[in-house]
Structure formats: C-alpha cells, structure tokens
Design a protein around this motif. Structure first.
Motif, PDB file in Angstrom:
ATOM      1  N   THR A   1      73.821 -27.788  14.131  1.00 47.70           N
ATOM      2  CA  THR A   1      72.887 -27.957  15.253  1.00 47.70           C
ATOM      3  C   THR A   1      73.624 -28.592  16.430  1.00 47.70           C
ATOM      4  O   THR A   1      74.650 -29.266  16.239  1.00 47.70           O
ATOM      5  N   ALA A   2      73.046 -28.415  17.608  1.00 49.25           N
ATOM      6  CA  ALA A   2      73.622 -29.052  18.801  1.00 49.25           C
ATOM      7  C   ALA A   2      73.495 -30.567  18.679  1.00 49.25           C
ATOM      8  O   ALA A   2      74.369 -31.313  19.135  1.00 49.25           O
ATOM      9  N   ALA A   3      72.428 -31.038  18.045  1.00 51.08           N
ATOM     10  CA  ALA A   3      72.237 -32.488  17.895  1.00 51.08           C
ATOM     11  C   ALA A   3      73.347 -33.094  17.032  1.00 51.08           C
ATOM     12  O   ALA A   3      73.877 -34.157  17.359  1.00 51.08           O
ATOM     13  N   ALA A   4      73.707 -32.418  15.958  1.00 50.48           N
ATOM     14  CA  ALA A   4      74.803 -32.922  15.109  1.00 50.48           C
ATOM     15  C   ALA A   4      76.102 -32.914  15.897  1.00 50.48           C
ATOM     16  O   ALA A   4      76.897 -33.862  15.833  1.00 50.48           O
TER      17      ALA A   4
ATOM     18  N   THR B   1      71.567 -22.572  14.039  1.00 47.62           N
ATOM     19  CA  THR B   1      70.569 -22.756  15.104  1.00 47.62           C
ATOM     20  C   THR B   1      70.155 -21.382  15.613  1.00 47.62           C
ATOM     21  O   THR B   1      71.031 -20.564  15.940  1.00 47.62           O
ATOM     22  N   PRO B   2      68.841 -21.109  15.668  1.00 49.72           N
ATOM     23  CA  PRO B   2      68.428 -19.791  16.180  1.00 49.72           C
ATOM     24  C   PRO B   2      69.120 -19.487  17.515  1.00 49.72           C
ATOM     25  O   PRO B   2      69.165 -20.352  18.402  1.00 49.72           O
ATOM     26  N   LEU B   3      69.651 -18.291  17.622  1.00 46.78           N
ATOM     27  CA  LEU B   3      70.470 -17.934  18.792  1.00 46.78           C
ATOM     28  C   LEU B   3      69.720 -18.171  20.099  1.00 46.78           C
ATOM     29  O   LEU B   3      70.311 -18.589  21.098  1.00 46.78           O
ATOM     30  N   GLU B   4      68.405 -17.940  20.071  1.00 50.62           N
ATOM     31  CA  GLU B   4      67.651 -18.099  21.330  1.00 50.62           C
ATOM     32  C   GLU B   4      67.564 -19.557  21.771  1.00 50.62           C
ATOM     33  O   GLU B   4      67.213 -19.838  22.912  1.00 50.62           O
TER      34      GLU B   4
ATOM     35  N   TYR C   1      69.817 -15.297  -0.655  1.00 49.03           N
ATOM     36  CA  TYR C   1      71.216 -15.114  -0.241  1.00 49.03           C
ATOM     37  C   TYR C   1      71.315 -14.646   1.201  1.00 49.03           C
ATOM     38  O   TYR C   1      72.331 -14.073   1.590  1.00 49.03           O
ATOM     39  N   ASP C   2      70.254 -14.853   1.977  1.00 50.51           N
ATOM     40  CA  ASP C   2      70.268 -14.409   3.368  1.00 50.51           C
ATOM     41  C   ASP C   2      69.925 -15.581   4.269  1.00 50.51           C
ATOM     42  O   ASP C   2      68.763 -15.988   4.375  1.00 50.51           O
ATOM     43  N   ALA C   3      70.952 -16.119   4.913  1.00 52.11           N
ATOM     44  CA  ALA C   3      70.754 -17.308   5.761  1.00 52.11           C
ATOM     45  C   ALA C   3      69.961 -16.987   7.015  1.00 52.11           C
ATOM     46  O   ALA C   3      69.614 -17.890   7.777  1.00 52.11           O
ATOM     47  N   ALA C   4      69.652 -15.705   7.247  1.00 51.63           N
ATOM     48  CA  ALA C   4      68.818 -15.347   8.400  1.00 51.63           C
ATOM     49  C   ALA C   4      67.373 -15.093   7.972  1.00 51.63           C
ATOM     50  O   ALA C   4      66.550 -14.644   8.783  1.00 51.63           O
ATOM     51  N   ALA C   5      67.052 -15.367   6.722  1.00 52.56           N
ATOM     52  CA  ALA C   5      65.669 -15.177   6.251  1.00 52.56           C
ATOM     53  C   ALA C   5      64.753 -16.164   6.985  1.00 52.56           C
ATOM     54  O   ALA C   5      65.214 -17.229   7.426  1.00 52.56           O
TER      55      ALA C   5
ATOM     56  N   VAL D   1      85.774 -27.061  18.245  1.00 59.49           N
ATOM     57  CA  VAL D   1      84.400 -27.392  17.851  1.00 59.49           C
ATOM     58  C   VAL D   1      83.548 -26.123  17.910  1.00 59.49           C
ATOM     59  O   VAL D   1      83.539 -25.412  18.925  1.00 59.49           O
ATOM     60  N   GLY D   2      82.862 -25.843  16.810  1.00 64.31           N
ATOM     61  CA  GLY D   2      82.018 -24.662  16.751  1.00 64.31           C
ATOM     62  C   GLY D   2      80.562 -25.026  16.499  1.00 64.31           C
ATOM     63  O   GLY D   2      80.252 -26.113  16.010  1.00 64.31           O
ATOM     64  N   LEU D   3      79.691 -24.091  16.828  1.00 67.67           N
ATOM     65  CA  LEU D   3      78.263 -24.248  16.561  1.00 67.67           C
ATOM     66  C   LEU D   3      77.809 -23.025  15.772  1.00 67.67           C
ATOM     67  O   LEU D   3      78.092 -21.888  16.177  1.00 67.67           O
ATOM     68  N   ARG D   4      77.139 -23.274  14.659  1.00 68.03           N
ATOM     69  CA  ARG D   4      76.656 -22.142  13.849  1.00 68.03           C
ATOM     70  C   ARG D   4      75.314 -21.664  14.399  1.00 68.03           C
ATOM     71  O   ARG D   4      74.392 -22.459  14.575  1.00 68.03           O
TER      72      ARG D   4
END
Ligand code: PLP
Length: 388
Positions: free
Chosen positions: A119-122, A166-169, A155-159, A139-142
């Motif tokens: 997350t951006a907060a982390a 963090t949702p892309l939007e 097994y689907d992290a987009a479920a 530094v990356g953001l997932r």
C-alpha cells in the motif's frame, strides 16, 4: 473445487531406483532444473526483462549456485527469504511482503536491492527509513489489476476483496511519490493469454503512469517451462511493453523454475483393508504435501498403472491425510517404495512436523551422470528445535 490430477512429467525419474535414498526423501534432478533455468535465461536474454527466482516456491539453497548461473537474482517474501537470498544466492534481492514488521525493516533494507510495498501508506511509513539508510534501494508499489483470470479465487490475488495489492484506480501521484516501479502478481500456473488479458485491461492506466516510473514487475504464476507455453509470445509481449512504456520488465516465477524437477519418495508402512486396500505411507499429505489437501489436487504417481486400486495415506492422526487412490500392477507390500511427481516446488518449502512425523530427507540427483547426493537428513532434534 473438483479434485484435479496433474499429469506430471516423470522425465528421467522413470529410471531412478527409489531404493537409493532414505525414505521419505525429496529427490531433485539437477539436470531437469538446469533445463528449466536455461529456458528462463533464454526468455531473459531475448526479451530484455529480468527474471528472478521466487524463493517461496523453491529454495533448496544447495542448488543456489546453479540458479544464480542463469537468473538475475531472487524475490523474497520477507526478512528470512531476503537473508537466504543474500547469503546463498547473491545477485538481485527483491523483497515483497503484504505486511512488514517495524523491527525487521532495517535488516530488510540492508539485504534488499528492491523493496515492494502493498500500500502507499506502508510505503510512506517506511520510506524515511530507506532514505535514511543512505542505501540506494529501488521502491515498488504492488497494484491489483482488478481483473480476475484464475479458476480459483484462493489462487487469484485479483479476486474480489483481495488484500494483495492496491487497486490500480487508487494509484495516483501521491501514491507514487518515492516509488520507481510497479509490481503485480495474480497468475497461477497460467499460460500467456491471461497475462495478455490483464495487460489489455491495465495498459491505458500504466501508459499514463509510466513517465514517472522505471520498471514494472509482472510477478509469478507464468508456467514458462511447461512444454506448451507460448514463450515466443511472452518474449514479444515483454519487448512490446518495454518499447511502448519505456519500463524495464521483471518476472518472478517460482513453480516454473522447479517444474517437474523433483519427486517425493516414500514407502509403505502398513496395509488396511476397508472399502478396498489402504496403504499407510511414511509420506503424509498434511505434513509433506499440504497443497494436496489445500488446493486440493491429486499428485501423479511414478509408474502408475495396473488393476489394483490402493488408497495411499499418511501416518498422521488426520483421517483426511489421504493423498489419493492409485492403480498398481501388483498390490503393494510393506516396504514397497512409491514416488509422487512434481514435488520440488511448494512441497519442500511447506513441510511440517505435525504428529512428530519425520521430515523428508533432501537429495540431489544428476540424471546425466547418475550421481546422487543426500544433502540433508532430519532427526528428532529438528522436530524438538521447533518447539519449546
Ligand atoms: C508476489 C509473488 N511473486 C511470485 C510468486 C511465484 O509464483 P509461481 O510460483 O506461481 O510462479 C508468488 C506466488 O505466490 C507471489 O506471491
């Protein structure tokens, strides 16, 4: 979910004498591992992307020098894998965890070349520590692409409702402050088409964000070393992303590194007649192959075939510690050796000593030279040492 059986490719294990190792024992064929690594190195070289080995899937560090000969480094799930990566593998160490502990961050910074936050907060919480360290850490953001393309939400992290990424939007300029790359991971044992579907879904937004960034990591779950995987298509895709966005691409497969490279050998300890024949093994689903119960799936058995059906189960107290029902040419006897295919990844790293069941030994076989090394055997002290 229906119980899936994976065919598994026995490869050279067809001619491996199961009596050469103690039981139970994971046996990894380093020749097959190297064949997988060559494929991944070829993808890396031809696409211009960087390919990392996901330690969570396969971290038999005795083989780290071999992995390192072909891949640029490792991706770690937290402090201990980062340390293993730095100490044993070398090369690039990328660390991603959905939750970092405050007291571990300084060591993670010391060990890692690249740290990805969920997350951006982390990221905002820990960025001052990274900058204060004086070390140049990327530094990356997932992000969560928001398109579920898997068959099973587990097994689907987009479920829907996923905590992973963090949702892309929600990723805006503030979220990207201090960030130089984006990371996603939502695939599992998939071919190229699902990756392309995700890319089509996210590309407009990634193109908008790209000028502020240097890299994008497409995670793991790419079954690149499976014989029918569209590798030419993947290489073209990675080149295209780089050409269109200017972003350097990363992949971090785990399963593909060790696909079909290892077996788990066990032996029959006892036989019980009840609605057919049951064999009690020294291999346990719950202790040694937990994905058999978690996924669930039925691992393929080496040299399966014949008219005698036998239910194979473990020595633990769990009634459901059943690996599956298998066909044998002759009814197994006490002492009969068996081997489950494709157990190098996500089994060795997940074992437990529940019920005080012995951990499988670890062996490395070279199917070309036929040399065999039993590199580790576990005993009572290993069990006791995990408790107090
Ligand atoms: C963030 C991340 N990267 C890489 C991987 C490796 O995936 P696979 O072993 O399916 O290639 C995983 C697996 O869960 C993961 O969570």
């Amino acid at each position: 979910m229906a119980m899936q059986t994976f065919a598994g490719d026995p490869g050279a294990f067809r001619r491996f004498d199961l009596n050469r190792v103690p039981s139970p024992c994971f046996v990894v064929d380093e020749t097959r591992l190297e064949a997988n690594l060559r494929i991944l190195a070829d993808v890396q070289a031809r696409s211009g992307a960087t390919v990392l080995c996901a330690l969570k899937a396969f971290s038999m560090w005795e083989l780290a020098p071999l992995v390192r000969r072909y891949l640029a480094g490792v991706c770690a799930s937290g402090l201990w894998e980062a340390r293993l990566g730095r100490e044993q593998y070398g090369g690039l160490v990328e660390t991603f965890s959905p939750g970092y502990k405050v007291d571990e961050m300084d060591e993670i910074i010391r060990l890692s070349d690249q740290i990805v936050f969920n997350t951006a907060a982390a990221k905002d919480r820990f960025l001052p520590r990274i900058r204060g360290s004086g070390k140049a850490v990327r530094v990356g953001l997932r992000f969560n692409p928001g398109l579920a393309v898997g068959d099973d939400p587990k097994y689907d992290a987009a479920a829907p409702g996923s905590r992973l990424g963090t949702p892309l939007e929600h990723i805006d300029a503030a979220a990207l402050q201090g960030v130089d790359g984006l990371h996603m991971h939502t695939l599992c044992e998939q071919d190229l088409a699902p990756l392309l579907a995700i890319w089509n879904h996210i590309a407009p937004r990634i193109r908008e964000l790209a000028p502020q960034l240097q890299w994008i990591n497409f995670g793991g779950g790419h079954h690149i070393t499976r014989s029918d995987y569209d590798r030419a298509g993947l290489i073209a895709f990675l080149q295209r992303v780089n050409a269109e966005t200017g972003l350097h691409c990363y992949l971090e497969p785990g399963e593909a590194v060790a696909l079909d490279a290892g077996i788990l050998v066990g032996e029959v300890l006892d036989l019980v007649e009840n609605d057919g024949l049951n064999a009690v093994l020294d291999v346990s689903a719950t202790c040694h192959m937990p994905d058999v119960l978690e996924a669930p799936y039925r691992p393929a058995l080496l040299n399966e075939g014949g008219q005698t059906r036998v239910r194979l189960g473990g020595p633990s107290c769990l009634a459901g510690d059943v690996i599956g029902r298998y066909a044998f040419a002759d009814a197994p006897e006490i002492g009969t050796r068996v081997a489950f295919l494709d157990q190098a990844h996500y089994s060795m790293v997940k074992t437990t000593t529940f019920n005080g069941v012995r951990l499988p030994a670890l062996a490395i076989w070279n199917s070309e030279t036929d040399t065999l090394r039993v590199i580790r055997q576990f005993d009572y002290q290993d069990y006791r040492g995990r408790l107090s």
